[in-house]
Write a protein that holds these residues in place. Structure first.
Motif, PDB file in Angstrom:
ATOM      1  N   GLU A  47       0.820  -1.209   0.000  1.00  0.00           N
ATOM      2  CA  GLU A  47       0.000   0.000   0.000  1.00  0.00           C
ATOM      3  C   GLU A  47       0.854   1.259   0.000  1.00  0.00           C
ATOM      4  N   ASP A  48       1.988   1.251   0.694  1.00  0.00           N
ATOM      5  CA  ASP A  48       2.852   2.434   0.687  1.00  0.00           C
ATOM      6  C   ASP A  48       3.375   2.723  -0.712  1.00  0.00           C
ATOM      7  N   ASP A  49       3.698   1.678  -1.448  1.00  0.00           N
ATOM      8  CA  ASP A  49       4.160   1.818  -2.829  1.00  0.00           C
ATOM      9  C   ASP A  49       3.029   2.335  -3.717  1.00  0.00           C
ATOM     10  N   ALA A  50       1.830   1.753  -3.565  1.00  0.00           N
ATOM     11  CA  ALA A  50       0.691   2.166  -4.388  1.00  0.00           C
ATOM     12  C   ALA A  50       0.363   3.635  -4.177  1.00  0.00           C
ATOM     13  N   MET A  51       0.372   4.076  -2.917  1.00  0.00           N
ATOM     14  CA  MET A  51       0.046   5.472  -2.645  1.00  0.00           C
ATOM     15  C   MET A  51       1.137   6.404  -3.158  1.00  0.00           C
ATOM     16  N   ALA A  52       2.393   6.008  -3.004  1.00  0.00           N
ATOM     17  CA  ALA A  52       3.488   6.853  -3.496  1.00  0.00           C
ATOM     18  C   ALA A  52       3.372   7.062  -5.000  1.00  0.00           C
ATOM     19  N   ARG A  53       2.973   6.028  -5.730  1.00  0.00           N
ATOM     20  CA  ARG A  53       2.874   6.124  -7.181  1.00  0.00           C
ATOM     21  C   ARG A  53       1.751   7.052  -7.627  1.00  0.00           C
ATOM     22  N   MET A  54       0.818   7.339  -6.745  1.00  0.00           N
ATOM     23  CA  MET A  54      -0.253   8.276  -7.099  1.00  0.00           C
ATOM     24  C   MET A  54       0.276   9.699  -7.262  1.00  0.00           C
ATOM     25  N   GLY A  55       1.474   9.942  -6.766  1.00  0.00           N
ATOM     26  CA  GLY A  55       2.145  11.212  -7.010  1.00  0.00           C
ATOM     27  C   GLY A  55       1.344  12.423  -6.603  1.00  0.00           C
ATOM     28  N   TRP A  56       1.149  13.320  -7.555  1.00  0.00           N
ATOM     29  CA  TRP A  56       0.513  14.608  -7.287  1.00  0.00           C
ATOM     30  C   TRP A  56      -0.974  14.486  -6.952  1.00  0.00           C
ATOM     31  N   GLN A  57      -1.568  13.269  -7.077  1.00  0.00           N
ATOM     32  CA  GLN A  57      -2.987  13.106  -6.760  1.00  0.00           C
ATOM     33  C   GLN A  57      -3.217  12.221  -5.538  1.00  0.00           C
ATOM     34  N   ARG A  58      -2.192  12.127  -4.676  1.00  0.00           N
ATOM     35  CA  ARG A  58      -2.348  11.306  -3.470  1.00  0.00           C
ATOM     36  C   ARG A  58      -3.513  11.778  -2.603  1.00  0.00           C
ATOM     37  N   LYS A  59      -3.615  13.086  -2.413  1.00  0.00           N
ATOM     38  CA  LYS A  59      -4.665  13.607  -1.528  1.00  0.00           C
ATOM     39  C   LYS A  59      -6.057  13.258  -2.035  1.00  0.00           C
ATOM     40  N   THR A  93      -4.277   0.860  -3.362  1.00  0.00           N
ATOM     41  CA  THR A  93      -4.264  -0.401  -4.101  1.00  0.00           C
ATOM     42  C   THR A  93      -5.641  -0.723  -4.654  1.00  0.00           C
ATOM     43  N   ASP A  94      -6.663  -0.599  -3.822  1.00  0.00           N
ATOM     44  CA  ASP A  94      -8.033  -0.855  -4.289  1.00  0.00           C
ATOM     45  C   ASP A  94      -8.443   0.144  -5.357  1.00  0.00           C
ATOM     46  N   SER A  95      -8.046   1.397  -5.191  1.00  0.00           N
ATOM     47  CA  SER A  95      -8.372   2.415  -6.187  1.00  0.00           C
ATOM     48  C   SER A  95      -7.753   2.056  -7.538  1.00  0.00           C
ATOM     49  N   LEU A  96      -6.483   1.613  -7.494  1.00  0.00           N
ATOM     50  CA  LEU A  96      -5.772   1.272  -8.721  1.00  0.00           C
ATOM     51  C   LEU A  96      -6.479   0.153  -9.476  1.00  0.00           C
ATOM     52  N   PHE A  97      -6.825  -0.916  -8.780  1.00  0.00           N
ATOM     53  CA  PHE A  97      -7.378  -2.071  -9.484  1.00  0.00           C
ATOM     54  C   PHE A  97      -8.874  -1.927  -9.748  1.00  0.00           C
ATOM     55  N   THR A  98      -9.554  -1.089  -8.977  1.00  0.00           N
ATOM     56  CA  THR A  98     -10.940  -0.753  -9.322  1.00  0.00           C
ATOM     57  C   THR A  98     -10.972  -0.003 -10.653  1.00  0.00           C
ATOM     58  N   ALA A  99     -10.057   0.955 -10.793  1.00  0.00           N
ATOM     59  CA  ALA A  99      -9.963   1.698 -12.050  1.00  0.00           C
ATOM     60  C   ALA A  99      -9.529   0.782 -13.184  1.00  0.00           C
ATOM     61  N   ALA A 100      -8.585  -0.130 -12.920  1.00  0.00           N
ATOM     62  CA  ALA A 100      -8.100  -1.039 -13.957  1.00  0.00           C
ATOM     63  C   ALA A 100      -9.225  -1.943 -14.465  1.00  0.00           C
ATOM     64  N   LYS A 101     -10.053  -2.454 -13.553  1.00  0.00           N
ATOM     65  CA  LYS A 101     -11.173  -3.301 -13.964  1.00  0.00           C
ATOM     66  C   LYS A 101     -12.153  -2.518 -14.832  1.00  0.00           C
ATOM     67  N   ALA A 102     -12.383  -1.264 -14.477  1.00  0.00           N
ATOM     68  CA  ALA A 102     -13.293  -0.441 -15.269  1.00  0.00           C
ATOM     69  C   ALA A 102     -12.723  -0.183 -16.664  1.00  0.00           C
ATOM     70  N   ILE A 103     -11.435   0.106 -16.750  1.00  0.00           N
ATOM     71  CA  ILE A 103     -10.797   0.336 -18.049  1.00  0.00           C
ATOM     72  C   ILE A 103     -10.848  -0.930 -18.894  1.00  0.00           C
ATOM     73  N   ARG A 104     -10.608  -2.075 -18.270  1.00  0.00           N
ATOM     74  CA  ARG A 104     -10.669  -3.343 -19.004  1.00  0.00           C
ATOM     75  C   ARG A 104     -12.074  -3.573 -19.571  1.00  0.00           C
ATOM     76  N   LYS A 105     -13.089  -3.186 -18.815  1.00  0.00           N
ATOM     77  CA  LYS A 105     -14.485  -3.362 -19.267  1.00  0.00           C
ATOM     78  C   LYS A 105     -14.818  -2.415 -20.407  1.00  0.00           C
TER      79      LYS A 105
END
Length: 373
Positions: A97-109, A119-131
């Motif tokens: 989770e620390d890695d996932a949040m760091a990668r959000m960069g300028w949109q962490r907040k 992590t959940d945000s990343l893969f929730t978005a990924a599933k939506a993009i895949r759909k």
């Protein structure tokens, strides 16, 4: 412990990154081990023109099926070898989770405010993009469709577009996990399904992540964990979890840095960097995170790396010796302005002008005009 000076380090990187033009085939260039950033149109082609002896055009490169363009490291668009895109994707699964949040960069907040883990945000978005991305679609169309099926906290109202969009950095990080690539040379940005549409992987692959750091150290070393973390877009503590075992310590400019043990001999005796190249903005050579080593003078650093509108860099004799910009006159002529930091000898100026001809050709211009300032 080997001790080297900055000139030796720069000479080593010039050789490691293929700037001596010893490879004739783009796919053989070592820079593709890490990926070739393509933030603006033509920049990737210009990077190749600086490394390949033959002619290069954006169209021929963009249509080469051996390469895939996708948002990868730090959410920036990179060309990768098509055969390696699965390994690249695995390396981009956050290690925690620390890695996932760091990668959000300028949109962490914004991600934190969404009430979900990064992590959940990343893969929730990924599933939506895949759909959504089952065919070629513009970025705007993808964003509009994805926004309808993701939690409200992962999107925002864009006053300029008068529309609701998925968070930009989240979309860029999630697309590759959603099996989406970018269409090369397309304007506006356009997404399409990856060939073969591999299954989404959510389990971290520490070995793949470590391979990214090792490739960074091969191409940009000797370097530190902080610099590797900056390239990956994560925290130093996370980069240390990715740290390879087979590294050698090197003293450079009064500090300890690292590179693979197999590269020590190449660093100890690099070929003379007696060449002139015009490098585009975001060229791999300019992607090293130790900018003070690349360009020691702070005023010159500000000329090379600007907040907006980076110029290209003039590489001469192993040093970043100036900057350059272009302005197109229709599709007929490309006007160059080359600014040398210090006076260049006539042979170096002539070589720079020959490189400008290669850049113009890569961008599809038959004529050019060069102004020195």
């Amino acid at each position: 412990m080997l001790e080297v000076d900055r000139e030796q380090v720069l000479a080593h990187r010039i050789a490691a990154q293929g700037l001596h033009r010893e490879e004739a085939d783009a796919a053989a260039l070592a820079v593709f081990d890490l990926g070739l950033q393509s933030t603006q149109r033509d920049t990737a082609a210009i990077s190749l023109a600086a490394r390949l002896p033959g002619p290069v055009t954006e169209e021929s490169f963009a249509d080469d099926p051996r390469f895939v363009l996708a948002w990868t490291h730090r959410g920036a668009p990179h060309f990768h070898r098509a055969t390696e895109i699965g390994q690249v994707t695995a390396a981009l699964v956050p290690l925690g989770e620390d890695d996932a949040m760091a990668r959000m960069g300028w949109q962490r907040k914004q991600v934190e405010a969404a009430g979900m883990s990064a992590t959940d945000s990343l893969f929730t978005a990924a599933k939506a993009i895949r759909k959504v991305v089952t065919r070629t679609m513009t970025k705007g169309a993808v964003s509009e469709a994805v926004t309808r099926i993701i939690p409200d906290g992962l999107s925002y109202w864009c006053r300029g577009c008068q529309a609701t969009h998925i968070l930009e950095q989240l979309m860029r990080l999630a697309a590759i996990h959603g099996g989406a690539r970018l269409e090369a040379a397309a304007q506006p940005a356009t997404l399409a399904p990856l060939t073969g549409r591999p299954r989404m992987r959510t389990t971290p692959d520490p070995a793949a992540a470590t391979a990214v750091v090792r490739d960074y150290l091969r191409l940009h070393g000797p370097a530190t964990p902080s610099e590797a973390a900056d390239f990956v877009g994560t925290k130093v503590a996370v980069a240390r979890r990715m740290w390879p075992d087979d590294l050698a310590e090197v003293r450079v400019a009064g500090r300890t840095a690292y590179l693979p043990e197999s590269d020590v001999d190449a660093l100890a005796d690099p070929p003379e960097p007696d060449l002139v190249r015009l490098l585009p903005p975001w060229d791999p050579f300019l992607q090293s995170r130790d900018r003070a080593l690349l360009v020691p003078d702070r005023a010159r650093q500000k000329e090379v790396w600007r907040i907006l509108g980076n110029p290209g860099a003039l590489l001469a004799g192993g040093e970043v010796a100036g900057v350059w910009r272009t302005k197109g006159s229709g599709r007929k002529r490309l006007d160059f302005t080359i600014t040398a930091f210090d006076p260049l000898p006539p042979p170096a100026r002539a070589a720079a002008e020959a490189e400008a001809e290669r850049v113009a050709a890569a961008r599809g211009f038959a004529d050019l005009r060069i102004t020195w300032s």
